[in-house]
Design a protein around this motif. Structure first.
Motif, PDB file in Angstrom:
ATOM      1  N   UNK A 257       0.682  -1.319  -0.100  1.00  0.00           N
ATOM      2  CA  UNK A 257      -0.072   0.123   0.048  1.00  0.00           C
ATOM      3  C   UNK A 257       0.941   1.308  -0.061  1.00  0.00           C
ATOM      4  N   UNK A 258       1.897   1.100   0.278  1.00  0.00           N
ATOM      5  CA  UNK A 258       3.047   2.300   0.306  1.00  0.00           C
ATOM      6  C   UNK A 258       4.152   2.615  -0.730  1.00  0.00           C
ATOM      7  N   UNK A 259       5.122   1.589  -0.363  1.00  0.00           N
ATOM      8  CA  UNK A 259       6.133   1.438  -1.072  1.00  0.00           C
ATOM      9  C   UNK A 259       5.805   1.119  -2.404  1.00  0.00           C
ATOM     10  N   UNK A 260       5.113   0.259  -3.009  1.00  0.00           N
ATOM     11  CA  UNK A 260       4.678  -0.010  -4.269  1.00  0.00           C
ATOM     12  C   UNK A 260       4.098   1.162  -4.824  1.00  0.00           C
ATOM     13  N   UNK A 261       3.479   2.159  -4.110  1.00  0.00           N
ATOM     14  CA  UNK A 261       2.881   3.138  -4.856  1.00  0.00           C
ATOM     15  C   UNK A 261       3.909   4.125  -5.084  1.00  0.00           C
ATOM     16  N   UNK A 262       5.108   4.293  -4.463  1.00  0.00           N
ATOM     17  CA  UNK A 262       6.092   5.159  -4.741  1.00  0.00           C
ATOM     18  C   UNK A 262       6.932   4.629  -5.685  1.00  0.00           C
ATOM     19  N   UNK A 263       7.151   3.302  -5.566  1.00  0.00           N
ATOM     20  CA  UNK A 263       8.127   2.722  -6.813  1.00  0.00           C
ATOM     21  C   UNK A 263       7.585   2.616  -8.073  1.00  0.00           C
ATOM     22  N   UNK A 264       6.491   2.169  -8.029  1.00  0.00           N
ATOM     23  CA  UNK A 264       5.472   2.273  -9.570  1.00  0.00           C
ATOM     24  C   UNK A 264       5.526   3.533 -10.120  1.00  0.00           C
ATOM     25  N   UNK A 265       5.241   4.618  -9.320  1.00  0.00           N
ATOM     26  CA  UNK A 265       5.096   5.810 -10.198  1.00  0.00           C
ATOM     27  C   UNK A 265       6.371   6.310 -10.364  1.00  0.00           C
ATOM     28  N   UNK A 266       7.575   6.425  -9.352  1.00  0.00           N
ATOM     29  CA  UNK A 266       8.680   6.853  -9.564  1.00  0.00           C
ATOM     30  C   UNK A 266       9.611   6.183 -10.682  1.00  0.00           C
TER      31      UNK A 266
END
Length: 444
Positions: A257-266
């Motif tokens: 819910x947190x890391x994958x959002x940052x990783x996927x977008x960036x």
């Protein structure tokens, strides 16, 4: 003894679910803002990676505060009742969340901005540290023993609802506003909305009655004089084992819910809305299946489900990273869903398991402390460790290896814990199962 209370179980479950939903909304709205906007707004002098790490650092502070919240509110719950804890924790988290929405950005007040953010995040965590223990005891101590798993599972649906509310609001705002508007004031709106939710939650909670188990303790004058000291002295092993057991659940949940959002977008260049949509769909399915997993805990026991969840996590972490790397929405959804199903297999039963592991006089303190220390081990560090492990160009296999290692640690901890589900040879409180763990008590 319980049957006269059973008809109101639905109302109790609703009140505890509403409370956890609101508190986790407050907590998650911050996590999403940390992944999306807090870095550039509050840490503008950092590089983008360092800014994201710093924003996740303020995110982590909320977790560190949670066991402290258990130490503050748990003894109140054991000394004065479960109900005061439910009201005080909701007020504290709600007010801190609303206040985050009013903190000016770094450009306006300089270094005071991130400092204020840290303080408010700490207060959020403090309130949430008290919330969980009170909410699960409200249902666990009212429920008939043979359905305790099912009824106690309802507060565990709260985080899914809170997550969907928080992210749905953020998603709607980021879709409706342009980037400039979202950055200047749009991201603040969900924080202000927390005030309305907290008001509604307080209305529900002020009407609740105290649990029968606590009233019994008070009438017999069997309450612990110093619950925290008693837990640290006589139940420290139990606290550490439950914290270690639950660590993997937190690690998996916040990876998705947190890391994958940052990783996927960036790193993968996936649109924020696409990623959030995949995560939210997986969280929605998880929320719907939580009562089913909780019910399975009544049928097959708490410990077997916890062990199964750990094994499923070990099996699924490398596929999760592979599916995320494709950047294809259906495959990313599948990766997230597999991980969250492994997570809920464990976490649906913990709200019956933890209260049963601790004896009633120190239950509010012990259960909450184990639960929230697990949050520090698994939740606080994971976005930071995962961000640090995924800086190269290749697939972040390091993240999968890290999560697999945490799952194996948790598996070992659950293996050392006893089963507590009430059966004919284990009375209603399930406590005889725990006795062997507390050899130190006799010496005290």
């Amino acid at each position: 003894m319980h049957h006269d209370r059973s008809p109101s179980m639905a109302r109790l479950a609703a009140a505890s679910l509403a409370g956890t939903a609101i508190e986790f909304y407050d907590f998650f709205v911050y996590g999403t803002a940390a992944a999306l906007v807090l870095g550039p707004l509050f840490f503008p002098t950092f590089s983008p990676l360092a800014g994201t790490l710093a924003a996740f650092g303020t995110f982590a502070v909320g977790f560190v505060a949670r066991p402290l919240g258990s130490m503050l509110f748990g003894p109140i719950g054991d000394r004065y009742g479960r109900r005061p804890v439910l009201i005080a924790s909701l007020l504290l988290t709600g007010l801190a969340t609303v206040a985050v929405g009013f903190v000016p950005a770094y450009g306006t007040i300089g270094i005071a901005a991130p400092v204020l953010l840290l303080v408010l995040r700490f207060l959020q965590g403090l309130g949430l540290g008290g919330e969980w223990g009170g909410a699960v005891l409200l249902t666990a101590e009212h429920a008939p023993p043979e359905r305790r798993g099912l009824w106690s599972g309802f507060p565990q649906v709260g985080p899914a609802i809170g997550f969907l509310l928080a992210n749905g609001t953020m998603l709607a705002l980021s879709a409706a506003l342009d980037e400039g508007e979202f950055r200047s004031w749009g991201w603040r709106v969900p924080f202000w909305g927390a005030g309305l939710l907290a008001g509604a939650g307080l209305l529900l909670r002020t009407r609740l009655t105290e649990t029968p188990r606590f009233r019994e303790l008070a009438e017999r004058d069997e309450r612990a004089a110093a619950p925290l000291a008693e837990v640290v002295r006589g139940h420290w092993r139990l606290v550490l084992l439950t914290a270690g057991g639950l660590a993997v659940g937190y690690a998996v949940f916040y990876t998705v819910t947190t890391w994958s959002l940052a990783y996927g977008t960036e790193r993968l260049g996936v649109a924020r809305t696409t990623l959030l949509g995949c995560v939210m769909a997986a969280v929605a399915v998880k929320g719907v299946l939580t009562p089913l997993a909780a019910h399975l805990g009544d049928r097959f026991g708490r410990r077997p489900l916890c062990l199964a969840g750990c094994v499923a996590t070990v099996v699924w972490m490398f596929p999760l990273i592979a599916l995320l790397r494709t950047g294809e929405p259906p495959l990313m959804f599948l990766g997230f869903l597999g991980a969250l199903l492994a997570f809920i297999t464990m976490f649906a039963v913990t709200s019956a398991y933890l209260p049963e592991l601790f004896e009633a006089r120190v239950r509010c303190t012990g259960a909450a402390l184990g639960y929230n220390l697990g949050g520090v081990l698994g939740g606080a560090l994971t976005p930071i460790v995962a961000t640090a492990l995924s800086h190269g160009d290749g697939p972040p296999w390091g993240v999968a290896a890290y999560l697999t290692a945490v799952a194996l640690l948790s598996l070992g901890c659950f293996a050392l814990l006893p089963e507590t589900r009430p059966t004919a040879d284990r009375p209603e409180d399930g406590r005889s199962a725990v006795r062997p763990l507390e050899a130190g008590e006799a010496a005290v």
